[in-house]
Design an enzyme around this catalytic site. Structure first.
Site, PDB file in Angstrom:
ATOM      1  N   GLU A 124       0.860  -1.181   0.000  1.00  0.00           N
ATOM      2  CA  GLU A 124       0.000   0.000   0.000  1.00  0.00           C
ATOM      3  C   GLU A 124       0.898   1.233   0.000  1.00  0.00           C
ATOM      4  O   GLU A 124       1.707   1.410   0.911  1.00  0.00           O
ATOM      5  CB  GLU A 124      -0.882  -0.034   1.246  1.00  0.00           C
ATOM      6  CG  GLU A 124      -1.811   1.143   1.425  1.00  0.00           C
ATOM      7  CD  GLU A 124      -2.537   1.065   2.766  1.00  0.00           C
ATOM      8  OE1 GLU A 124      -2.945   2.133   3.255  1.00  0.00           O
ATOM      9  OE2 GLU A 124      -2.659  -0.040   3.329  1.00  0.00           O
ATOM     10  N   ASP A 152      -3.889   9.727   9.964  1.00  0.00           N
ATOM     11  CA  ASP A 152      -2.504   9.318  10.174  1.00  0.00           C
ATOM     12  C   ASP A 152      -1.889   9.963  11.401  1.00  0.00           C
ATOM     13  O   ASP A 152      -2.122  11.129  11.701  1.00  0.00           O
ATOM     14  CB  ASP A 152      -1.660   9.654   8.935  1.00  0.00           C
ATOM     15  CG  ASP A 152      -2.117   8.874   7.719  1.00  0.00           C
ATOM     16  OD1 ASP A 152      -2.400   7.675   7.888  1.00  0.00           O
ATOM     17  OD2 ASP A 152      -2.195   9.447   6.619  1.00  0.00           O
TER      18      ASP A 152
END
Length: 254
Positions: A47, A58
């Protein structure tokens, strides 16, 4: 739908190791070096994160890698151009946020992804209904699996709806925190057991807070595999040779 991801999921239904890294980090031309090293090291799929200035899901490690990659000059077009030079049997997914992709143009983006060998997309802020109403056709036209995320807060009804419309795997976020937090992955086992007991049609990979071989093995007791991002980025952040760091970390998980 047929692509390298769906073929992998059909032929290897368990113990899947998916490694995430940010395109253009540590250096802008490291994308293909890392990809090749991961393929050699024996991961099942990869990914690649498209750097974005406001990556909501994130944590600090991936945010910092994204910031550095943008400073290096990474962009969607630069990443797609880099991937043109790769010819891997490995399924490749791109993870990015909706706004930059819409600025690029969703139809053009999907077309270019197919041209350079991308098999699926993870767009955390793309709502299911908008995907179904506006974009599912273009994903299918270009043989791109769309990967939806579920969290411990996602209702069973919603999970089953996502299961019906998934064309790859379901990304089970293991906690309500951001990626790479200090939470222990073991605390997610009740949630993963609940998902396992739902007996969904779609394979499940889990991510967030997976750092060690023990975490990986625990995840695979409940779901079909695991995604490791923040810890991998930490491992490759300092010093060379990059390929040795990639190989060493993957071997430590396997």
């Amino acid at each position: 739908m047929k692509n390298k991801l769906t073929e992998l999921l059909a032929t290897k239904p368990s113990q899947l190791l998916n490694i995430f890294f940010t395109a253009g980090y540590p250096q802008i031309e490291d994308t293909n070096r890392i990809l090749s090293a991961l393929a050699t090291a024996g991961v099942d799929l990869v990914e690649i994160g498209i750097p974005f200035s406001d990556p909501l899901a994130d944590g600090p490690t991936i945010q910092e890698s994204s910031k550095k990659a943008l400073e290096n000059g990474m962009s969607i077009e630069r990443l797609l151009s880099q991937l043109e030079k790769q010819d891997l049997d490995l399924p490749v997914l791109l993870m990015g946020y909706l706004n930059p992709i819409l600025q690029y143009g969703m139809k053009n983006f999907c077309k270019r992804c197919q041209e350079v060998g991308v098999d699926g997309l993870i767009i955390p802020d793309l709502p299911l209904q908008i995907y179904l109403n506006e974009f599912s056709g273009v994903f299918e036209e270009h043989s791109l699996s769309n990967i939806f995320l579920v969290t411990p807060q996602t209702s069973e009804q919603r999970i089953r709806e996502i299961d019906r419309h998934s064309t790859g795997f379901i990304y089970a976020v293991s906690s309500a925190s951001t990626t790479g937090s200090k939470n222990q992955f073991a605390t997610a086992t009740d949630y993963l057991k609940k998902l396992k007991d739902m007996q969904l049609e779609t394979p499940i990979l889990t991510g967030f807070n997976i750092k060690t071989q023990s975490d990986f093995k625990t995840a695979c007791e409940y779901v079909d595999g695991a995604i490791i991002g923040s810890e991998f980025i930490r491992q490759i952040s300092h010093g060379e040779p990059l390929e040795d760091k990639v190989k060493g970390y993957v071997q430590s998980i396997r």
